[in-house]
Structures are given as structure tokens and as C-alpha cells.
Design a protein around this motif. Structure first.
Motif, PDB file in Angstrom:
ATOM      1  N   LEU A 148       0.813  -1.217   0.000  1.00  0.00           N
ATOM      2  CA  LEU A 148       0.000   0.000   0.000  1.00  0.00           C
ATOM      3  C   LEU A 148       0.843   1.262   0.000  1.00  0.00           C
ATOM      4  CD1 LEU A 148      -2.760  -1.081   2.547  1.00  0.00           C
ATOM      5  CD2 LEU A 148      -2.766  -1.267   0.070  1.00  0.00           C
ATOM      6  N   GLY A 149       2.033   1.171  -0.626  1.00  0.00           N
ATOM      7  CA  GLY A 149       2.870   2.354  -0.695  1.00  0.00           C
ATOM      8  C   GLY A 149       3.492   2.732   0.627  1.00  0.00           C
ATOM      9  N   THR A 150       3.481   1.855   1.606  1.00  0.00           N
ATOM     10  CA  THR A 150       3.963   2.210   2.933  1.00  0.00           C
ATOM     11  C   THR A 150       5.402   1.804   3.165  1.00  0.00           C
ATOM     12  OG1 THR A 150       3.134   0.105   3.775  1.00  0.00           O
ATOM     13  CG2 THR A 150       1.675   1.997   3.942  1.00  0.00           C
ATOM     14  N   GLY A 151       6.056   1.230   2.183  1.00  0.00           N
ATOM     15  CA  GLY A 151       7.444   0.861   2.354  1.00  0.00           C
ATOM     16  C   GLY A 151       7.643  -0.481   3.020  1.00  0.00           C
ATOM     17  N   LEU A 152       6.610  -1.331   3.098  1.00  0.00           N
ATOM     18  CA  LEU A 152       6.816  -2.670   3.647  1.00  0.00           C
ATOM     19  C   LEU A 152       7.803  -3.409   2.758  1.00  0.00           C
ATOM     20  CD1 LEU A 152       3.280  -3.878   4.756  1.00  0.00           C
ATOM     21  CD2 LEU A 152       5.038  -2.751   6.098  1.00  0.00           C
ATOM     22  N   ALA A 153       8.829  -3.960   3.376  1.00  0.00           N
ATOM     23  CA  ALA A 153       9.886  -4.609   2.624  1.00  0.00           C
ATOM     24  C   ALA A 153       9.909  -6.097   2.949  1.00  0.00           C
ATOM     25  CB  ALA A 153      11.226  -3.959   2.967  1.00  0.00           C
ATOM     26  N   ASP A 154      10.933  -6.770   2.449  1.00  0.00           N
ATOM     27  CA  ASP A 154      11.060  -8.192   2.728  1.00  0.00           C
ATOM     28  C   ASP A 154      11.626  -8.449   4.118  1.00  0.00           C
ATOM     29  OD1 ASP A 154      10.070  -8.715   0.248  1.00  0.00           O
ATOM     30  OD2 ASP A 154      11.998  -9.177  -0.670  1.00  0.00           O
ATOM     31  N   GLU A 155      12.490  -7.548   4.583  1.00  0.00           N
ATOM     32  CA  GLU A 155      13.170  -7.750   5.854  1.00  0.00           C
ATOM     33  C   GLU A 155      12.254  -7.441   7.032  1.00  0.00           C
ATOM     34  OE1 GLU A 155      16.177  -9.037   6.279  1.00  0.00           O
ATOM     35  OE2 GLU A 155      16.283  -9.308   4.101  1.00  0.00           O
ATOM     36  N   ARG A 178       7.174 -15.350  15.176  1.00  0.00           N
ATOM     37  CA  ARG A 178       7.372 -15.774  16.559  1.00  0.00           C
ATOM     38  C   ARG A 178       8.647 -16.605  16.709  1.00  0.00           C
ATOM     39  NH1 ARG A 178       3.404 -19.591  20.283  1.00  0.00           N
ATOM     40  NH2 ARG A 178       4.660 -19.439  22.192  1.00  0.00           N
ATOM     41  N   ARG A 179       8.874 -17.497  15.761  1.00  0.00           N
ATOM     42  CA  ARG A 179      10.087 -18.306  15.815  1.00  0.00           C
ATOM     43  C   ARG A 179      10.806 -18.160  14.473  1.00  0.00           C
ATOM     44  NH1 ARG A 179       6.382 -21.714  18.812  1.00  0.00           N
ATOM     45  NH2 ARG A 179       7.005 -21.741  21.020  1.00  0.00           N
ATOM     46  N   ASP A 180      10.889 -19.250  13.728  1.00  0.00           N
ATOM     47  CA  ASP A 180      11.599 -19.191  12.445  1.00  0.00           C
ATOM     48  C   ASP A 180      10.658 -19.056  11.260  1.00  0.00           C
ATOM     49  OD1 ASP A 180      14.063 -19.486  13.720  1.00  0.00           O
ATOM     50  OD2 ASP A 180      13.910 -21.672  13.713  1.00  0.00           O
ATOM     51  N   ASP A 181       9.361 -18.916  11.525  1.00  0.00           N
ATOM     52  CA  ASP A 181       8.388 -18.797  10.437  1.00  0.00           C
ATOM     53  C   ASP A 181       8.351 -17.351   9.962  1.00  0.00           C
ATOM     54  OD1 ASP A 181       7.455 -21.514  10.432  1.00  0.00           O
ATOM     55  OD2 ASP A 181       6.498 -21.061  12.345  1.00  0.00           O
ATOM     56  N   ARG A 182       9.227 -17.029   9.006  1.00  0.00           N
ATOM     57  CA  ARG A 182       9.351 -15.645   8.563  1.00  0.00           C
ATOM     58  C   ARG A 182       9.465 -15.559   7.041  1.00  0.00           C
ATOM     59  NH1 ARG A 182      12.687 -11.798  12.712  1.00  0.00           N
ATOM     60  NH2 ARG A 182      11.575 -12.426  14.607  1.00  0.00           N
ATOM     61  N   PRO A 183       8.334 -15.584   6.355  1.00  0.00           N
ATOM     62  CA  PRO A 183       8.383 -15.248   4.935  1.00  0.00           C
ATOM     63  C   PRO A 183       8.723 -13.767   4.796  1.00  0.00           C
ATOM     64  CG  PRO A 183       6.119 -15.336   5.681  1.00  0.00           C
ATOM     65  CD  PRO A 183       6.964 -15.774   6.845  1.00  0.00           C
ATOM     66  N   PRO A 184       8.951 -13.263   3.598  1.00  0.00           N
ATOM     67  CA  PRO A 184       9.152 -11.820   3.457  1.00  0.00           C
ATOM     68  C   PRO A 184       8.034 -11.052   4.159  1.00  0.00           C
ATOM     69  CG  PRO A 184       9.594 -12.917   1.381  1.00  0.00           C
ATOM     70  CD  PRO A 184       9.054 -13.970   2.311  1.00  0.00           C
ATOM     71  N   LEU A 185       8.387  -9.957   4.811  1.00  0.00           N
ATOM     72  CA  LEU A 185       7.419  -9.248   5.644  1.00  0.00           C
ATOM     73  C   LEU A 185       6.165  -8.859   4.869  1.00  0.00           C
ATOM     74  CD1 LEU A 185       6.681  -7.951   8.342  1.00  0.00           C
ATOM     75  CD2 LEU A 185       7.918  -5.892   7.604  1.00  0.00           C
ATOM     76  N   SER A 186       6.327  -8.397   3.631  1.00  0.00           N
ATOM     77  CA  SER A 186       5.151  -7.987   2.860  1.00  0.00           C
ATOM     78  C   SER A 186       4.199  -9.159   2.649  1.00  0.00           C
ATOM     79  CB  SER A 186       5.568  -7.394   1.507  1.00  0.00           C
ATOM     80  OG  SER A 186       6.315  -8.342   0.763  1.00  0.00           O
ATOM     81  N   LEU A 190       0.379  -9.737   4.092  1.00  0.00           N
ATOM     82  CA  LEU A 190      -0.666 -10.115   3.146  1.00  0.00           C
ATOM     83  C   LEU A 190      -1.384 -11.379   3.594  1.00  0.00           C
ATOM     84  CD1 LEU A 190      -1.965  -9.370   0.456  1.00  0.00           C
ATOM     85  CD2 LEU A 190      -0.231 -10.749  -0.688  1.00  0.00           C
ATOM     86  N   ALA A 191      -0.631 -12.368   4.101  1.00  0.00           N
ATOM     87  CA  ALA A 191      -1.253 -13.606   4.587  1.00  0.00           C
ATOM     88  C   ALA A 191      -2.181 -13.323   5.756  1.00  0.00           C
ATOM     89  CB  ALA A 191      -0.168 -14.598   5.002  1.00  0.00           C
ATOM     90  N   ILE A 202      -2.237 -17.264   0.814  1.00  0.00           N
ATOM     91  CA  ILE A 202      -0.818 -17.058   0.544  1.00  0.00           C
ATOM     92  C   ILE A 202      -0.067 -18.344   0.850  1.00  0.00           C
ATOM     93  CG2 ILE A 202       1.235 -15.740   1.169  1.00  0.00           C
ATOM     94  CD1 ILE A 202      -0.918 -14.161  -0.350  1.00  0.00           C
ATOM     95  N   ARG A 203       0.742 -18.787  -0.091  1.00  0.00           N
ATOM     96  CA  ARG A 203       1.540 -19.983   0.113  1.00  0.00           C
ATOM     97  C   ARG A 203       2.851 -19.618   0.803  1.00  0.00           C
ATOM     98  NH1 ARG A 203      -0.194 -24.935   0.156  1.00  0.00           N
ATOM     99  NH2 ARG A 203       1.844 -25.661  -0.585  1.00  0.00           N
ATOM    100  N   PHE A 204       3.203 -20.402   1.836  1.00  0.00           N
ATOM    101  CA  PHE A 204       4.470 -20.249   2.535  1.00  0.00           C
ATOM    102  C   PHE A 204       5.017 -21.641   2.783  1.00  0.00           C
ATOM    103  CE2 PHE A 204       6.510 -19.746   6.904  1.00  0.00           C
ATOM    104  CZ  PHE A 204       7.750 -19.416   6.356  1.00  0.00           C
ATOM    105  N   GLY A 205       5.993 -22.043   1.959  1.00  0.00           N
ATOM    106  CA  GLY A 205       6.467 -23.416   2.019  1.00  0.00           C
ATOM    107  C   GLY A 205       5.341 -24.367   1.646  1.00  0.00           C
ATOM    108  N   ARG A 206       5.027 -25.294   2.532  1.00  0.00           N
ATOM    109  CA  ARG A 206       3.938 -26.237   2.284  1.00  0.00           C
ATOM    110  C   ARG A 206       2.624 -25.762   2.893  1.00  0.00           C
ATOM    111  NH1 ARG A 206       6.751 -32.178   3.359  1.00  0.00           N
ATOM    112  NH2 ARG A 206       8.381 -31.992   1.761  1.00  0.00           N
TER     113      ARG A 206
END
Length: 335
Positions: A148-155, A178-186, A190-191, A202-206
Motif C-alpha cells: 500500500l505504498g507504505t514501504g513494507l519490505a522483505d526484511e 514468533r520463531r523461524d516462520d518468517r516469509p518476506p514481511l510484505s 498479506l497472509a 498465501i503460500r508459505f512453504g507447504r
């Protein structure tokens, strides 16, 4: 009684931002502005931010350095900022089908996703070919539109941020960050916003992820699993039991309020201090029934600000907030 092991309460506070669509984002904007300007507590200084759906957007913005007033301008489209212009151009209701056959296949896929979101029992994974042939979701929200134009990035930000989703394959809540479940932040945001049956999962791994509001509109119980002693919760979809809305508002929101009550009970049972901010009659009237509208949102933020300001001005609340003033974000969390 809660069955999970709660973390021992420690210093600082957790900020919980619940679901509520674009209207909910405006409500959060009013609450965090009141928290900073009336409560004297910087929302960004929270030890942990827990976001669900609309709350995931506002929580991510806070963690990325946007001030409460800048967020107000973004979500209400009243600020003279490039981000606000980009937000105005984002199309949240762009249909994801072009032909009748695509509509039929999306109808079948959406029915499956919606059913799996309600009947949350483990099933065998859907084969990839079936997911491609029968995608869930009538509306499209591309990743480029998701920020939404807010600068959300992958990190991800350095400060703890938990974003709530539900895996439709297992029926379980998945808390991204919370732990290691970290897709790109955007994609994580979205998920958390992918309303079942409306937006494509949104697909994240399986995993196949949808809006965390399917599990709970606030996921407030998570605050009992983290260290901070104080929990501040903004719940736009509920209503203030001390100042209830009219009959229509109560009938629409009663079931949501019960879920919020259960989360509140678990937080209090864990020994934490809870400050909950739910809409009063003025806010419910300003929110109206279309939670996804993208216009006339400033009255929602104003009503939320006024209601939160009244609550935060109470002497006993000021005493609770006194110890939280001038905190800096920290990263040590339990749970």
C-alpha cells in the motif's frame, strides 16, 4: 482454565492490534495516537507487537518506524504523503477472474478455503495441480499492492513482531515472526489479511495461509505466552461492555465480544495487567457495516481517539501507564 504454560510476567508491555479491515486500521490509528498523546506511552516502545489482519498492517508500520500521526494520515488518506497517495491508488476489490470458466473454478476453490477455515480439522494436503486449477479467492491483491505504498519490505524489523495467520490445510494458527516462520514481511502481512473466500490464500512453504482473524479477531491469548507484564489491546470489531452500542451493533458484534472476553480472561489469569480498548457507541456508528471501505475513515479514527483518550485519562489507568513511559523497545521475549 488455560492449559498452556504462560511466561512469567516481566517489564514492558505488549501491544495487541486486532482485525477489522480498513475501518479497523483507522480505529487503530486513533488508539495509538491517543496512547502516545494522552497516555504518554510511545506505541513503538512495546516489547512485542501482535497483529491480526488490519492490526498486522498497523503493527508492521509501527515497527518500521512510522509515527502514530503518520499512520493516521496513511490509513485515513488525509496526509500529504506519497504513501497516502499510493494507498489511494491500491485497488482492494480488483476481481481475480476474467472468464466464466475462471469464475466457476475460483468459486469451487473459494468454497473449499472458506469451508476449511470454518471446519478446522487436519486433512491431506491439496495437490499443487488442484490448487492451480481451483484457486481460492474472488479478489486479487498483488504483493505490490499489499504494501500500500507504505514501504513494507522483505526484511523483518529488529523489534519483535508477531503476525497471526491460519493454515487452512491443518486448521492451526501460525504466528509468523514468533520463531523461524518468517516469509518476506510484505507476504506475511498479506497472509494475515487474506480473508477466506475473498482473497486468495498465501503460500508459505507447504502451508496455505489465510487471515488470522479466522482463529481470533485479536489473538489476545498470545500475550500470555510472552514476557511483558502489561498488555494493551485494541479490538475494533468488539464493543465496550461499559458503553454498548444499540441493538443492531450489539447483535452484530456479540459473538466477537465473547471471543475477546475469553482472550482477556486468559491474559488476566496469567497475572498480567490488561488495558483493553474496544469501540463505544460513537465508534460503532462511525465504523458502520462496511469494514473494507476506503473512504470516510477519518471520523472512525477521531471517534477511536476520543474514546481511547477518555479511557487513558482515568487516574487508575494513568497509574498503570506511568511505569511504561519512556521505555525503549527491547528484544528479549519468553515463549
Amino acid at each position: 482454565m488455560p492449559l498452556r504454560q504462560h511466561a512469567e510476567p516481566g517489564p514492558g508491555f505488549t501491544l495487541v492490534l486486532g482485525a477489522g479491515g480498513r475501518v479497523g486500521m483507522a480505529s487503530h490509528a486513533g488508539v495509538i495516537c491517543a496512547l502516545a498523546e494522552v497516555g504518554g506511552v510511545d506505541p513503538a516502545s512495546a516489547e512485542l507487537v501482535i497483529g491480526t489482519s488490519a492490526g498486522s498492517v498497523v503493527g508492521a508500520l509501527l515497527r518500521l518506524g512510522w509515527s502514530p500521526r503518520e499512520i493516521w494520515g496513511i490509513v485515513t488518506r488525509t496526509a500529504d504523503l506519497p504513501a497516502a497517495d499510493d494507498l489511494g491508488r491500491a485497488d482492494l476489490f480488483r476481481r481475480a477472474w476474467r472468464t466464466p470458466s475462471q469464475l466457476v473454478r475460483r468459486s469451487m476453490g473459494s468454497a473449499y478455503v472458506l469451508t476449511r477455515s470454518v471446519v478446522r480439522v487436519p486433512l491431506l494436503p491439496v495437490p499443487p495441480v488442484a490448487r492451480r486449477l481451483f484457486p481460492g479467492g474472488f479478489l486479487s491483491l498483488d504483493e505490490e499492492e499489499a504494501d500500500l505504498g507504505t514501504g513494507l519490505a522483505d526484511e523483518w524489523p529488529a523489534q519483535p513482531l508477531w503476525l497471526c495467520t491460519v493454515d487452512v490445510e491443518t486448521g492451526r494458527r501460525l504466528v509468523l515472526g514468533r520463531r523461524d516462520d518468517r516469509p518476506p514481511l510484505s507476504r506475511a502481512v498479506l497472509a494475515s489479511c487474506a480473508i477466506p473466500g475473498f482473497y486468495q490464500p498465501i503460500r508459505f512453504g507447504r502451508r496455505t495461509l489465510v487471515d488470522g482473524g479466522v482463529h481470533s479477531t485479536t489473538n489476545l491469548d498470545l500475550a500470555a505466552l510472552a514476557a511483558p507484564q502489561v498488555v494493551i489491546a485494541s479490538a475494533p470489531m468488539g464493543f465496550d461492555p461499559e458503553r454498548p452500542p444499540g441493538a443492531v451493533g450489539r447483535s452484530v458484534r456479540t459473538s466477537v465480544n465473547r471471543g475477546i472476553d475469553r482472550g482477556c480472561e486468559e491474559v488476566r489469569a496469567s497475572g498480567r495487567t490488561l488495558l483493553e480498548l474496544r469501540p463505544g457507541p460513537e465508534e460503532v456508528a462511525a465504523q458502520r457495516l462496511n469494514a473494507m471501505r476506503d473512504h470516510d475513515l477519518e471520523p472512525v479514527a477521531v471517534a477511536a481517539y476520543d474514546a481511547a483518550a477518555r479511557r487513558l485519562s482515568r487516574p487508575h489507568v494513568q497509574e498503570q501507564l506511568a511505569a511504561l513511559r519512556h521505555l525503549a523497545p527491547a528484544s528479549a521475549l519468553a515463549g
